[in-house]
Scaffold this active site. Structure first.
Site, PDB file in Angstrom:
ATOM      1  N   ARG A 178       0.823  -1.230   0.000  1.00 42.25           N
ATOM      2  CA  ARG A 178       0.000   0.000   0.000  1.00 42.25           C
ATOM      3  C   ARG A 178       0.847   1.267   0.000  1.00 42.25           C
ATOM      4  O   ARG A 178       0.459   2.289   0.565  1.00 42.25           O
ATOM      5  CB  ARG A 178      -0.966   0.028   1.191  1.00 42.25           C
ATOM      6  CG  ARG A 178      -1.976  -1.078   1.201  1.00 42.25           C
ATOM      7  CD  ARG A 178      -2.973  -1.028   0.047  1.00 42.25           C
ATOM      8  NE  ARG A 178      -3.791  -2.219   0.073  1.00 42.25           N
ATOM      9  CZ  ARG A 178      -3.481  -3.339  -0.586  1.00 42.25           C
ATOM     10  NH1 ARG A 178      -2.409  -3.423  -1.355  1.00 42.25           N
ATOM     11  NH2 ARG A 178      -4.262  -4.398  -0.514  1.00 42.25           N
ATOM     12  N   SER A 227     -10.466   0.154   3.742  1.00 46.47           N
ATOM     13  CA  SER A 227      -9.646  -0.188   4.909  1.00 46.47           C
ATOM     14  C   SER A 227      -9.033   1.080   5.492  1.00 46.47           C
ATOM     15  O   SER A 227      -8.356   1.818   4.783  1.00 46.47           O
ATOM     16  CB  SER A 227      -8.528  -1.154   4.506  1.00 46.47           C
ATOM     17  OG  SER A 227      -9.094  -2.385   4.136  1.00 46.47           O
ATOM     18  N   GLU A 297      -4.142   3.959   6.538  1.00 46.40           N
ATOM     19  CA  GLU A 297      -4.044   3.703   5.090  1.00 46.40           C
ATOM     20  C   GLU A 297      -4.785   4.819   4.347  1.00 46.40           C
ATOM     21  O   GLU A 297      -4.348   5.305   3.307  1.00 46.40           O
ATOM     22  CB  GLU A 297      -4.660   2.337   4.742  1.00 46.40           C
ATOM     23  CG  GLU A 297      -4.653   2.048   3.242  1.00 46.40           C
ATOM     24  CD  GLU A 297      -5.088   0.625   2.895  1.00 46.40           C
ATOM     25  OE1 GLU A 297      -4.807  -0.312   3.677  1.00 46.40           O
ATOM     26  OE2 GLU A 297      -5.716   0.452   1.835  1.00 46.40           O
TER      27      GLU A 297
HETATM   28  C1  FAD Z   1     -15.688  -0.056  -0.228  1.00 41.21           C
HETATM   29  C2  FAD Z   1     -14.207   0.085  -0.481  1.00 41.21           C
HETATM   30  C3  FAD Z   1     -13.431  -1.039  -0.704  1.00 41.21           C
HETATM   31  C4  FAD Z   1     -12.051  -0.919  -0.953  1.00 41.21           C
HETATM   32  N1  FAD Z   1     -11.334  -2.050  -1.170  1.00 41.21           N
HETATM   33  C5  FAD Z   1     -10.016  -1.937  -1.479  1.00 41.21           C
HETATM   34  C6  FAD Z   1      -9.227  -3.086  -1.759  1.00 41.21           C
HETATM   35  O1  FAD Z   1      -9.709  -4.218  -1.745  1.00 41.21           O
HETATM   36  N2  FAD Z   1      -7.910  -2.909  -2.054  1.00 41.21           N
HETATM   37  C7  FAD Z   1      -7.337  -1.675  -2.088  1.00 41.21           C
HETATM   38  O2  FAD Z   1      -6.145  -1.578  -2.392  1.00 41.21           O
HETATM   39  N3  FAD Z   1      -8.052  -0.579  -1.815  1.00 41.21           N
HETATM   40  C8  FAD Z   1      -9.363  -0.667  -1.509  1.00 41.21           C
HETATM   41  N4  FAD Z   1     -10.084   0.455  -1.226  1.00 41.21           N
HETATM   42  C9  FAD Z   1      -9.395   1.759  -1.157  1.00 41.21           C
HETATM   43  C10 FAD Z   1      -9.363   2.545  -2.470  1.00 41.21           C
HETATM   44  O3  FAD Z   1     -10.402   2.146  -3.341  1.00 41.21           O
HETATM   45  C11 FAD Z   1      -8.015   2.415  -3.184  1.00 41.21           C
HETATM   46  O4  FAD Z   1      -6.968   2.912  -2.398  1.00 41.21           O
HETATM   47  C12 FAD Z   1      -8.012   3.145  -4.527  1.00 41.21           C
HETATM   48  O5  FAD Z   1      -6.837   2.801  -5.227  1.00 41.21           O
HETATM   49  C13 FAD Z   1      -8.082   4.666  -4.386  1.00 41.21           C
HETATM   50  O6  FAD Z   1      -8.353   5.219  -5.651  1.00 41.21           O
HETATM   51  P1  FAD Z   1      -9.088   6.640  -5.774  1.00 41.21           P
HETATM   52  O7  FAD Z   1      -9.202   6.979  -7.210  1.00 41.21           O
HETATM   53  O8  FAD Z   1     -10.361   6.624  -5.018  1.00 41.21           O
HETATM   54  O9  FAD Z   1      -8.034   7.596  -5.082  1.00 41.21           O
HETATM   55  P2  FAD Z   1      -8.268   8.715  -3.961  1.00 41.21           P
HETATM   56  O10 FAD Z   1      -8.904   8.100  -2.766  1.00 41.21           O
HETATM   57  O11 FAD Z   1      -8.949   9.879  -4.556  1.00 41.21           O
HETATM   58  O12 FAD Z   1      -6.757   9.079  -3.623  1.00 41.21           O
HETATM   59  C14 FAD Z   1      -5.934   8.118  -2.975  1.00 41.21           C
HETATM   60  C15 FAD Z   1      -4.479   8.532  -3.145  1.00 41.21           C
HETATM   61  O13 FAD Z   1      -4.118   8.386  -4.519  1.00 41.21           O
HETATM   62  C16 FAD Z   1      -3.552   9.594  -4.997  1.00 41.21           C
HETATM   63  N5  FAD Z   1      -3.893   9.734  -6.408  1.00 41.21           N
HETATM   64  C17 FAD Z   1      -5.110   9.618  -6.995  1.00 41.21           C
HETATM   65  N6  FAD Z   1      -5.007   9.812  -8.329  1.00 41.21           N
HETATM   66  C18 FAD Z   1      -3.697  10.072  -8.582  1.00 41.21           C
HETATM   67  C19 FAD Z   1      -2.951  10.379  -9.756  1.00 41.21           C
HETATM   68  N7  FAD Z   1      -3.525  10.457 -10.972  1.00 41.21           N
HETATM   69  N8  FAD Z   1      -1.620  10.595  -9.645  1.00 41.21           N
HETATM   70  C20 FAD Z   1      -1.000  10.529  -8.434  1.00 41.21           C
HETATM   71  N9  FAD Z   1      -1.656  10.239  -7.286  1.00 41.21           N
HETATM   72  C21 FAD Z   1      -2.993  10.016  -7.361  1.00 41.21           C
HETATM   73  C22 FAD Z   1      -4.154  10.691  -4.133  1.00 41.21           C
HETATM   74  O14 FAD Z   1      -3.348  11.839  -4.112  1.00 41.21           O
HETATM   75  C23 FAD Z   1      -4.214   9.975  -2.783  1.00 41.21           C
HETATM   76  O15 FAD Z   1      -2.943  10.052  -2.184  1.00 41.21           O
HETATM   77  C24 FAD Z   1     -11.456   0.358  -0.978  1.00 41.21           C
HETATM   78  C25 FAD Z   1     -12.256   1.496  -0.760  1.00 41.21           C
HETATM   79  C26 FAD Z   1     -13.608   1.374  -0.528  1.00 41.21           C
HETATM   80  C27 FAD Z   1     -14.430   2.613  -0.320  1.00 41.21           C
END
Ligand code: FAD
Length: 308
Positions: A178, A227, A297
Site C-alpha cells: 500500500r 480499509s 491507510e
Molecule cells: C468499499 C471500499 C473497498 C475498498 N477495497 C479496497 C481493496 O480491496 N484494495 C485496495 O487496495 N483498496 C481498496 N479500497 C481503497 C481505495 O479504493 C483504493 O486505495 C483506490 O486505489 C483509491 O483510488 P481513488 O481513485 O479513489 O483515489 P483517492 O482516494 O482519490 O486518492 C488516494 C491517493 O491516490 C492519490 N492519487 C489519486 N489519483 C492520482 C494520480 N492520478 N496521480 C497521483 N496520485 C494520485 C491521491 O493523491 C491519494 O494520495 C477500498 C475502498 C472502498 C471505499
C-alpha cells in the site's frame, strides 16, 4: 495557518483550457461524503493542459491530486491551494500487443478489469475489487484477492510539479505494501499493464468470486473509505480492532462497521472531524490492548473546521 481565499488564489494561477472552480465542494467527490471545499479545484483538459498549469503555477501554492476519493478523508475546513481532479482527457483505454492494456489514470479500476475480460486478458481481475481510479491504484499500490498493482505494472507516465513529463518503470515506482515511493508531487497520467492470455469463462468466474466475496465481507454500499489502517506486519488490523472491543463503536454518526471493523462508516451527516476522531480513538485503544500502533491507510488531507 493558510486562509482559504479562492478568489485571490485563482488570480495567481495561469490560464487553462480545462476548468478552475473556486471553493469547490469536495464532499460529494469522496466516498465518505464529508469534509470541506477545495480552495480551487482544477480539472485539466489533457496532459498538456496539466503540465502547462504545473509549470506556470507559483511553487508556493500547494497542489493535491485526487481520484474518486475512495481512500480519502477531506477535513472539514477544506483543502488550501489547488486540488486537481483528472477527467475525460485521462479516460482512454487501449489494447496493445502482447496482452497489454494502456489506460488513462481517471479510468475506474473496475472498467479496466472488464476491458481485460472483453479482450480475453487474465491477470487484471483483482482490479474488479477496488472501487477507485487507476491513478489511485498506482499511488496506493492497490491490491485485492492476491493481486497488486505492482504485479502487473509495466510503466507509468507522470507529470512533476514543474510540468516535466516522466516515464517511470515498475522499479522506479519503489512499491511496497500500500505504498509507492515515486516522488509525492508526481501526478500519474497513464499506465501500461501486462496481462496474460486467458479464457473468458475463467476470468468471469474469478471476477464474480471477487464481487460475491466483497458483498459478503465489506460494507461496499456505505459511505466509507475502505480499509482505514494498513495491516501491521504479521497482523490483521480488523482483528486488532475487534480485540480492542471497537466493532460497532461510534462517535455521533461516524461508526466502526459491524461487518468489517477496519472500515469506518458515515451513517449520515458525520463530519470529517468525527470520522478522524473515531480513527484516532481506535488507534489509542489498539495500542492499549495490543501494544501495536496502527498506521492510517486512508489519506487525510486539508485543515480542520477551525482552520487550525
Ligand atoms: C468499499 C471500499 C473497498 C475498498 N477495497 C479496497 C481493496 O480491496 N484494495 C485496495 O487496495 N483498496 C481498496 N479500497 C481503497 C481505495 O479504493 C483504493 O486505495 C483506490 O486505489 C483509491 O483510488 P481513488 O481513485 O479513489 O483515489 P483517492 O482516494 O482519490 O486518492 C488516494 C491517493 O491516490 C492519490 N492519487 C489519486 N489519483 C492520482 C494520480 N492520478 N496521480 C497521483 N496520485 C494520485 C491521491 O493523491 C491519494 O494520495 C477500498 C475502498 C472502498 C471505499
Amino acid at each position: 495557518m493558510p486562509k482559504m481565499d479562492g478568489e485571490a488564489l485563482v488570480k495567481k494561477l495561469p490560464a487553462v483550457r480545462g476548468r478552475l472552480e473556486v471553493h469547490a465542494p469536495l464532499a460529494d467527490l469522496t466516498w465518505f461524503r464529508a469534509g470541506g471545499p477545495a480552495e480551487v479545484l482544477f480539472t485539466p483538459l489533457d496532459e498538456t493542459d496539466l503540465a502547462d498549469f504545473l509549470r506556470a503555477t507559483p511553487k508556493d501554492i500547494s497542489i493535491y491530486v485526487i481520484g474518486v476519493g475512495s481512500n480519502l478523508l477531506v477535513r472539514d475546513g477544506g483543502v488550501p491551494g489547488v486540488v486537481i481532479r483528472l477527467g475525460r482527457g485521462f479516460s482512454e483505454i487501449k489494447l496493445e500487443p502482447g496482452n497489454r492494456v494502456r489506460v488513462g489514470t481517471a479510468v475506474l479500476d473496475v472498467r479496466v478489469a472488464r476491458f481485460a475480460y472483453d479482450n480475453r486478458i487474465d491477470g487484471l481481475t483483482f482490479l474488479r475489487g477496488i472501487p477507485g481510479t487507476i491513478g489511485g491504484a498506482l499511488r496506493m499500490n492497490g491490491g485485492a484477492y492476491g493481486g497488486e498493482t505492482r504485479d502487473v505494472l509495466v510503466e507509468v507516465r507522470a507529470v512533476d510539479r514543474t510540468g516535466i513529463v516522466h516515464v517511470l518503470s515498475n522499479a522506479d515506482m519503489k512499491y511496497s505494501y500500500r505504498h509507492c515511493g515515486a516522488p509525492e508531487d508526481f501526478i500519474f497520467t497513464e499506465a501500461l499493464f501486462q496481462g496474460r492470455a486467458g479464457n473468458q469463462p475463467d476470468i468471469l468466474a474469478a471476477m464474480d468470486k471477487i464481487t460475491d466475496s466483497r458483498e459478503a465481507t465489506q460494507p461496499i454500499k456505505s459511505r466509507t473509505g475502505g480499509s482505514t489502517f494498513k495491516n501491521p506486519p504479521g497482523n490483521k488490523s480488523w482483528q486488532l480492532i475487534d480485540k480492542a472491543g471497537m466493532r460497532g463503536f461510534a462517535i455521533g454518526p461516524a461508526k466502526v462497521s459491524e461487518l468489517h471493523c477496519n472500515f469506518l462508516i458515515n451513517e449520515g451527516g458525520a463530519t470529517a472531524t468525527q470520522i478522524e476522531e473515531l480513527g484516532e480513538t481506535i488507534r489509542a485503544r489498539v495500542l492499549a490492548t495490543s501494544g501495536i500502533e496502527l498506521d492510517w491507510e486512508i489519506k487525510r488531507i486539508g485543515i480542520p473546521a477551525d482552520g487550525q
